[in-house]
Design a protein around this motif. Structure first.
Motif, PDB file in Angstrom:
ATOM      1  N   VAL A  96      -7.952   2.896  -2.179  1.00 16.98           N
ATOM      2  CA  VAL A  96      -6.827   3.194  -1.517  1.00 16.98           C
ATOM      3  C   VAL A  96      -5.271   2.790  -2.074  1.00 16.98           C
ATOM      4  CG1 VAL A  96      -5.594   2.459   0.836  1.00 16.98           C
ATOM      5  CG2 VAL A  96      -7.792   3.264   0.862  1.00 16.98           C
ATOM      6  N   ARG A  99      -4.322   4.903  -4.884  1.00 12.94           N
ATOM      7  CA  ARG A  99      -3.758   6.326  -4.242  1.00 12.94           C
ATOM      8  C   ARG A  99      -2.403   5.908  -3.963  1.00 12.94           C
ATOM      9  NH1 ARG A  99      -8.750   7.010  -1.160  1.00 12.94           N
ATOM     10  NH2 ARG A  99     -10.120   7.336  -2.514  1.00 12.94           N
ATOM     11  N   ARG A 100      -1.971   4.543  -3.530  1.00  8.85           N
ATOM     12  CA  ARG A 100      -0.753   4.135  -3.253  1.00  8.85           C
ATOM     13  C   ARG A 100       0.174   4.130  -4.723  1.00  8.85           C
ATOM     14  NH1 ARG A 100      -1.741  -0.250   1.640  1.00  8.85           N
ATOM     15  NH2 ARG A 100      -2.567   1.318   2.861  1.00  8.85           N
ATOM     16  N   VAL A 123       6.246   9.245   6.317  1.00  9.81           N
ATOM     17  CA  VAL A 123       4.873   8.949   6.731  1.00  9.81           C
ATOM     18  C   VAL A 123       3.965   8.199   5.816  1.00  9.81           C
ATOM     19  CG1 VAL A 123       3.842  11.174   5.809  1.00  9.81           C
ATOM     20  CG2 VAL A 123       2.949  10.192   7.604  1.00  9.81           C
ATOM     21  N   GLY A 124       4.370   8.478   4.574  1.00 13.43           N
ATOM     22  CA  GLY A 124       3.486   7.605   3.525  1.00 13.43           C
ATOM     23  C   GLY A 124       3.759   6.260   3.788  1.00 13.43           C
ATOM     24  N   ARG A 126       4.820   4.689   6.598  1.00 14.17           N
ATOM     25  CA  ARG A 126       4.214   4.323   7.768  1.00 14.17           C
ATOM     26  C   ARG A 126       2.501   4.132   7.746  1.00 14.17           C
ATOM     27  NH1 ARG A 126       8.186   7.550  11.179  1.00 14.17           N
ATOM     28  NH2 ARG A 126       9.814   6.170  11.458  1.00 14.17           N
ATOM     29  N   LEU A 127       1.907   5.260   7.067  1.00 14.83           N
ATOM     30  CA  LEU A 127       0.719   4.961   6.853  1.00 14.83           C
ATOM     31  C   LEU A 127       0.070   3.729   6.228  1.00 14.83           C
ATOM     32  CD1 LEU A 127      -0.196   8.505   5.838  1.00 14.83           C
ATOM     33  CD2 LEU A 127      -1.060   7.428   7.856  1.00 14.83           C
ATOM     34  N   ARG A 128       1.371   3.161   5.392  1.00 12.54           N
ATOM     35  CA  ARG A 128       0.772   1.682   4.981  1.00 12.54           C
ATOM     36  C   ARG A 128       1.131   0.610   5.884  1.00 12.54           C
ATOM     37  NH1 ARG A 128       2.555   3.526  -1.122  1.00 12.54           N
ATOM     38  NH2 ARG A 128       1.289   5.273  -0.970  1.00 12.54           N
ATOM     39  N   ASN A 129       1.560   0.942   7.126  1.00  9.00           N
ATOM     40  CA  ASN A 129       1.964  -0.132   8.022  1.00  9.00           C
ATOM     41  C   ASN A 129       3.049  -0.816   7.955  1.00  9.00           C
ATOM     42  OD1 ASN A 129      -0.435  -0.140   9.623  1.00  9.00           O
ATOM     43  ND2 ASN A 129      -1.495  -1.082   8.213  1.00  9.00           N
ATOM     44  N   VAL A 178       5.931  12.078  -1.406  1.00  2.00           N
ATOM     45  CA  VAL A 178       5.332  11.353  -2.644  1.00  2.00           C
ATOM     46  C   VAL A 178       6.415  10.476  -3.135  1.00  2.00           C
ATOM     47  CG1 VAL A 178       4.130  11.638  -4.603  1.00  2.00           C
ATOM     48  CG2 VAL A 178       3.414  13.060  -2.903  1.00  2.00           C
ATOM     49  N   VAL A 181       7.098   7.078  -1.554  1.00  4.02           N
ATOM     50  CA  VAL A 181       6.542   5.770  -1.554  1.00  4.02           C
ATOM     51  C   VAL A 181       6.355   5.176  -2.986  1.00  4.02           C
ATOM     52  CG1 VAL A 181       5.121   6.452   0.271  1.00  4.02           C
ATOM     53  CG2 VAL A 181       4.178   7.265  -2.186  1.00  4.02           C
TER      54      VAL A 181
ATOM     55  N   LEU B 179      -1.735  10.018   0.038  1.00  2.00           N
ATOM     56  CA  LEU B 179      -0.617   9.021   0.287  1.00  2.00           C
ATOM     57  C   LEU B 179      -1.016   7.501   0.344  1.00  2.00           C
ATOM     58  CD1 LEU B 179       1.395  11.066   2.801  1.00  2.00           C
ATOM     59  CD2 LEU B 179       2.299  10.303   0.575  1.00  2.00           C
ATOM     60  N   ARG B 185      -5.707   4.418   9.410  1.00  2.00           N
ATOM     61  CA  ARG B 185      -4.298   4.658   9.808  1.00  2.00           C
ATOM     62  C   ARG B 185      -4.327   6.421   9.834  1.00  2.00           C
ATOM     63  NH1 ARG B 185      -0.522   2.028  11.877  1.00  2.00           N
ATOM     64  NH2 ARG B 185       0.982   2.922  10.567  1.00  2.00           N
TER      65      ARG B 185
END
Lengths: 274, 292
Positions: A96, A99-100, A123-124, A126-129, A178, A181, B179, B185
């Motif tokens: 993970v 991919r970041r 969203v990228g 947000r997906l990472r909190n 993309v 992020v 992503l 999540r």
């Protein structure tokens, strides 16, 4: 209320684009070997194109770079891929986290249909909190959309659904997503294959801009595209039908298209297969 | 020779025949439904008065009386059943679609199919036996009824939620993985908003499956003439059981009992309608989907 105009043309954080060192990578889907013993060194802030016929493993190779390949059932990878000296396939590496750092743009534009243009860009994060202040979020949205050459098209409809944009705009939205992020490497898997020539030209311009800050690797079926945008090109091919794909030749794009050393490369770029 | 572009007589006839047959099937399917609805409305209308919604059957013999205890019982038991089934059913569906690998999901799917065909009286007897073993003979409660109904509702919720989740396009999962999103999540940010309205429909399907159940409730929730709002103890009436008992235990004034049964049936249909509309409204008001 008018948001303060961002002054920087650079990404929010100076991204340290870094080179990739792919060494002896083989990838399997269960018992099927898709690529065998691929080694490529990719310099930072360059565009590298992977070309070759269908089924030669170029998409698989791309998907090993950000460890997407292993998300398929029974898929496995051997070999090593180093980014700034760190082996992405090392024992303690979280896929993970990889991919970041290595973003990916897919063949079919895939904005999230439940989200607005703005939320698709954010969203990228947000997906990472990550929690974002409103101003910071606005900055990220504008910066990313500008970097993706999309800001002028969508600045008045940031709250409309991402899926309401045209195909080419959707693909640029995915690129903005993309960029937001701040990755080090951007992978693009046939990003223009579903687009018309005008949208394709827009994306190609964008790739050339992205090269200033990012290391870009693209897979393409379109040899003119590789010739237009790529600094270096790798030609992949299968040695026998149903066999694994290997790198036949890897060199400066100009060399691949005008002075290939391998006859298989010359046949492929010249339009003669076999 | 030039090809002819006109529709041949044979094709024309076959076309007409197929159209008539398919349209006819629609009407055949609608006839009993419309008939039933008309009957329930016309017969249930007689007692659709304020007293029906304010009185229970406590001490009522003959005319008058109402079904408020059964309406409250139905709402409470249905709510309790839904509260049990949504986490278990939707959770299982998420496991099956997003996590399940190997033999375990296959076993679960098989068990779910078997449970879908479980006769409701068997679910009732099973819970009855368990409750008897734990709390002693003769124990009745609304919660026991909810437990029995859950056995019927969970497979419905699992099956239909699983179908909804499987409809979420894989390229959205890939986009999120690319992503750098963790699995949980991805599920909460991408899968869940995409599937929410479908999941609510799946839960509604489950509610419709159990709201009219009679047999298991007769066994474990029992029948009462008066109001009981405590799910954890005592007999609790529901509308289907009320209909059954009005029909079964008629007093001297036959019409009064018949009318109450029909009105209860009408109210039950109305409740389903209200639940369906309310759940859609809630989804529409709470979903974060951007405006078109």
């Amino acid at each position: 209320m008018i948001h303060p105009q961002p002054t920087r043309q650079q990404p929010l954080v100076a991204t340290a684009a870094e080179g990739l060192e792919i060494a002896h990578v083989s990838a399997h889907y269960g018992g099927f070997e898709a690529i065998r013993d691929v080694s490529l060194t990719i310099a930072p802030r360059t565009i590298t194109a992977l070309i070759g016929g269908s089924g030669c493993g170029k998409s698989t190779l791309l998907r090993t770079i950000n460890r997407m390949h292993e998300t398929c059932d029974q898929a496995s990878v051997t070999g090593s891929i180093r980014l700034d000296g760190t082996d992405l396939y090392g024992p303690d590496i979280d896929p993970v986290a990889v991919r970041r750092v290595i973003g990916m743009v897919f063949q079919r534009a895939n904005p999230f249909p439940t989200m607005s243009v703005r939320d698709n860009v954010l969203v990228g994060l947000r997906l990472r909190n990550r929690r974002l202040s409103r101003d910071h979020a606005q900055d990220v949205v504008e910066m990313s959309l500008r970097a993706a050459n999309l800001w002028d098209d969508v600045k008045d409809r940031l709250n409309r659904p991402g899926a309401s944009l045209s195909g080419g705009q959707q693909q640029r939205l995915c690129i903005a997503r993309v960029i937001a992020v701040e990755p080090k490497v951007i992978l693009m898997d046939e990003p223009c294959s579903a687009l018309d020539p005008i949208s394709t030209a827009a994306i190609e311009d964008l790739m050339i801009n992205l090269r200033r800050d990012y290391t870009v690797v693209i897979v393409t079926h379109n040899m003119q595209q590789a010739a237009r945008v790529a600094d270096k090109t790798a030609f992949l091919s299968v040695s026998s039908p149903g066999g694994p794909g290997t790198v036949v030749e890897y060199a400066d794009t100009d060399t691949i298209f005008h002075h290939p050393t391998q006859s298989a490369t010359a046949d492929y770029v010249g339009g003669r297969f076999g | 020779m030039n090809p002819t572009y006109t529709l041949s007589a044979g094709r024309r006839r076959a076309n007409r025949l197929a159209t008539v047959a398919v349209t006819g099937a629609v009407f055949l399917a609608l006839i009993p439904l419309v008939w039933l609805l008309v009957t329930v409305v016309s017969r249930g209308f007689a007692r659709l008065d304020a007293q029906f919604f304010t009185w229970s059957m406590r001490g009522v013999v003959g005319e008058g009386g109402g079904a408020i205890h059964a309406i409250v019982g139905t709402v409470l038991i249905t709510a309790a059943t839904t509260a049990i089934c949504v986490p278990i059913g939707v959770g299982t569906a998420i496991y099956l679609v997003e996590y399940g690998r190997g033999w375990l999901p296959r076993v679960i799917r098989f068990v779910v199919v078997v449970l879908t065909g479980l006769p409701s009286i068997v679910a009732g007897l099973f819970v009855y036996a368990v409750i008897m073993a734990i709390c002693g003979p003769g124990t009745r409660s609304g919660l026991a009824g909810a437990a029995a109904l859950s056995l019927l509702m969970i497979p419905v919720v699992i099956t239909s939620s699983e179908e909804i989740l499987a409809l979420v396009p894989n390229r959205l999962r890939e986009a999120a993985i690319g992503l750098g999103a963790t699995k949980h999540r991805i599920i909460t940010t991408v899968i869940w908003p995409h599937a929410l309205s479908g999941i609510v429909a799946a839960v509604m399907l489950g509610v419709c499956r159990i709201i009219g159940e009679t047999a298991p409730l007769l066994l474990v929730a029992g029948f009462a003439d008066s109001m009981n709002t405590d799910l954890t103890s005592g007999r609790m009436s529901t509308l289907p059981v009320y209909i059954y008992s009005q029909w079964q235990n008629k007093g001297a004034n036959l019409a009064a009992y018949d009318n109450r049964a029909w009105t209860a049936a009408l109210v039950l249909i109305g409740l389903v309608l209200i639940f369906a509309v309310a759940s859609r409204l809630i989804v529409r008001l709470t979903s974060s989907r951007p405006q078109r």
